[in-house]
Design a protein around this motif. Sequence first.
Motif, PDB file in Angstrom:
ATOM      1  N   ALA A 160      -0.478  42.705  56.219  1.00  0.00           N
ATOM      2  CA  ALA A 160       0.479  43.207  55.238  1.00  0.00           C
ATOM      3  C   ALA A 160       0.836  44.653  55.584  1.00  0.00           C
ATOM      4  O   ALA A 160      -0.005  45.546  55.478  1.00  0.00           O
ATOM      5  N   HIS A 161       2.056  44.848  56.008  1.00  0.00           N
ATOM      6  CA  HIS A 161       2.475  46.158  56.490  1.00  0.00           C
ATOM      7  C   HIS A 161       3.676  46.690  55.702  1.00  0.00           C
ATOM      8  O   HIS A 161       4.521  45.923  55.263  1.00  0.00           O
ATOM      9  N   ALA A 162       3.730  48.012  55.565  1.00  0.00           N
ATOM     10  CA  ALA A 162       4.922  48.643  54.996  1.00  0.00           C
ATOM     11  C   ALA A 162       5.323  49.818  55.873  1.00  0.00           C
ATOM     12  O   ALA A 162       4.473  50.609  56.289  1.00  0.00           O
ATOM     13  N   THR A 163       6.596  49.892  56.187  1.00  0.00           N
ATOM     14  CA  THR A 163       7.122  51.086  56.832  1.00  0.00           C
ATOM     15  C   THR A 163       7.850  51.893  55.760  1.00  0.00           C
ATOM     16  O   THR A 163       8.818  51.421  55.161  1.00  0.00           O
ATOM     17  N   VAL A 164       7.318  53.066  55.476  1.00  0.00           N
ATOM     18  CA  VAL A 164       7.918  53.937  54.473  1.00  0.00           C
ATOM     19  C   VAL A 164       9.005  54.746  55.160  1.00  0.00           C
ATOM     20  O   VAL A 164       8.724  55.464  56.134  1.00  0.00           O
TER      21      VAL A 164
END
Lengths: 402, 402
Positions: free
Chosen positions: A210-214
């Motif tokens: 589970a990844h997020a690029t801010v």
Amino acid sequence: MVGHRVSFAGGTSRGVVLDLIRTRGPISRVALAELTGLTQATMSTVVRQLLDEGLILETGRGESTGGKPPVMVDIDPYSRFAVGVQLGRESITYVAIDLSGAIVGRTRTPGVGSTEPAEMVGRLAAEIDRTLAGLDIAKRSVLGVGVVAPGPLDLAHGAILRSPHLSAWSNVPIRDMLSTALGLPVLLDNDATAAAIGDFWSGRLDGVTAHATVYMGTGIGAGILIDGIVFRGASSNAGELGQVLAAADDGGPVVLEDVAAPSAVVERARSTASCARWGLTGLDEFDDFRRIALAAAHGDAEAGALIEFSAGHLAAGVLTLANLFDLDSITLAGPGFGVAGPTYVTAISRRLETDLFARMRHGVRVRLSPDVANAAAIGGAALVMQHELAPRTMGLSSLVAR
Amino acid sequence: MVGHRVSFAGGTSRGVVLDLIRTRGPISRVALAELTGLTQATMSTVVRQLLDEGLILETGRGESTGGKPPVMVDIDPYSRFAVGVQLGRESITYVAIDLSGAIVGRTRTPGVGSTEPAEMVGRLAAEIDRTLAGLDIAKRSVLGVGVVAPGPLDLAHGAILRSPHLSAWSNVPIRDMLSTALGLPVLLDNDATAAAIGDFWSGRLDGVTAHATVYMGTGIGAGILIDGIVFRGASSNAGELGQVLAAADDGGPVVLEDVAAPSAVVERARSTASCARWGLTGLDEFDDFRRIALAAAHGDAEAGALIEFSAGHLAAGVLTLANLFDLDSITLAGPGFGVAGPTYVTAISRRLETDLFARMRHGVRVRLSPDVANAAAIGGAALVMQHELAPRTMGLSSLVAR
DNA sequence: GGATCTTTCTTAGGCTGCTTTATTAAGCAT
DNA sequence: ATGCTTAATAAAGCAGCCTAAGAAAGATCC
């Protein structure tokens, strides 16, 4: 794994294998079979197909483990290319990447300004053709163009819904217009989502669930990936990190964007006596923000406090994001992290280490994008790569009409 | 849809069709084919299989639209059953549901207390057998048992990781123990996730893309469904709504659970002069909370303010959740919504109407669970139904080893 | 140095879930 | 009754996976 069928929906196995070769290559067919759960026989045919398409190459022999040494295969980076275009107010960034996700060329032209959409599309097409010609890239090896814009988009029609700086573009079917002008497939997506796909395509998210690029540009958004698949939500507006509630100075509720975004930092700076010292122009928020960040980097305490203020609030917002999505990886990208990126990484890492709900079970890898300024454009190109070579969607709804 | 293959990974089409019959039935084969995109011929065989398994029935003729009238099929509710067990401190709730998701029986026994796990498993098995016998349900028509517990779980091993009130159960493989004791499949999951699946299985989420069931018990959690598939995140800790940051009275940052959960409301109430008026016992937080909620419902202004305070904070947390996941549906469930549920629904609806980022593009349906107290137990049973009859997982990672 | 073993990779044939095409069944319209 | 429309099944084929068997290429042992 005996006797039971392994199936990737709709011929996805080719894409999964390509992903693995890209991230783990050079790699043998046997290793690929083990990783995917497919049989060696199936892997043989899948790899054969990828070889025939010219996407991969046999690169030599691996170490023998007591028998025939395996033939290793790896991506042929220069077999395909994709172009990413980031539409900005001040400038438009064009990027060409190869199959491995590496930049092979970059151009920048003046921003959209008040140019009419129809004319702008012509200019974009011309500039893309020029860039490709300059790089000596044959057009038939170009998979397509990914256009990246900020703000809410109408993905179904490939149009910008409304954007503070691109108001004339509302509901203009830019995707299809550019596609016919260029004779290439064109995709449209927002900056944060694109940047996230760029991280994934580059292989930096291997092993991440589970990844997020801010993405911090004019606003603050997050592109969320689950197993490399974009999480979009009900109306493709998921990940609006800038809308998370933050605590304002006076205790009242504010939205994160209003306290942590570059424009907010600049605005706070202007109400300061030291304002003049930093040479703020008031013309370009990113330029002003950079000046403050530079001052902070050079030890200016007041500027440092402004950045830390922003970083602290962003860290709180990211903490909420990480808790709700149970993230195990975060990347920071966008012009907002140009100079002060490391400060933000530190603030976020610290906050997660102390306050993440699942911190006893797993850590969260927080990293700065290797190319914060071009991350969105690179991602736009990666979006095309993924769409053309390894298509994947989440859930089943796409298959149930109505 | 001509010429292109429609494929649901790993034989999922049977499950998708069953879902549609459950939610849209009675329905014809032709209508099912249109909805799924499968051909009529394929639908004929899929429906045949479901008929052979006894899961559905032909219920008669539909209206002719100019030709042969269609034969309608629908769920046979009493063909299969599932049991849900909610492990609580004060009580254990047992629920049996039929294939349509409707309750067919319910029992409640004293809570786990300090009973040893091994003995408790025996009691659970005995009580389940007794309940099924009392309802005249043959054991072979029971698909399994879904056990629901609060707090962080180890889903891989089917154990409770740590729970404030069930400390003796840490790392006890309750799932497998109960399964061998009963001779039935057993699943373990947390209350919010289960309640969400219960909402889905009941058919109430037809047409919904991104849903969250907010579960308020001892803590506050959210079970998130994307196209009916549970969103779990990296370590199955997604949706920890109680961990969202909230604004405390003194301006300092606090976590939502600490200001909005029933225990927090009760604690605030006790520091009030009016405390005695509500007859708080201090023994059972839910009982005390109910007393406050009842007083509020009867017009007690001070009690009303306490509830509104909690509802306001929860609404802020749900707003963040809805923005980040781009939800289009929310259900409230759990004992915390027993009496004051409507107040919370109103507070959340209002907040979303005014502040949701995507409010111009779509609304969010906010509803109270039809059975707040038993939602988790019902969901546990629904979890088994979905697992046995319409298995589905998100993403591709399950197919890529290490 | 040859025989045998181990591992890699491909070929052949089969199953499953879907497709397309064709046929039968069962109503409406004239 | 005769045709027309819609519903449902049947038959044949294709694609993606499987298992089983064999070929290729080096390692190991004598």
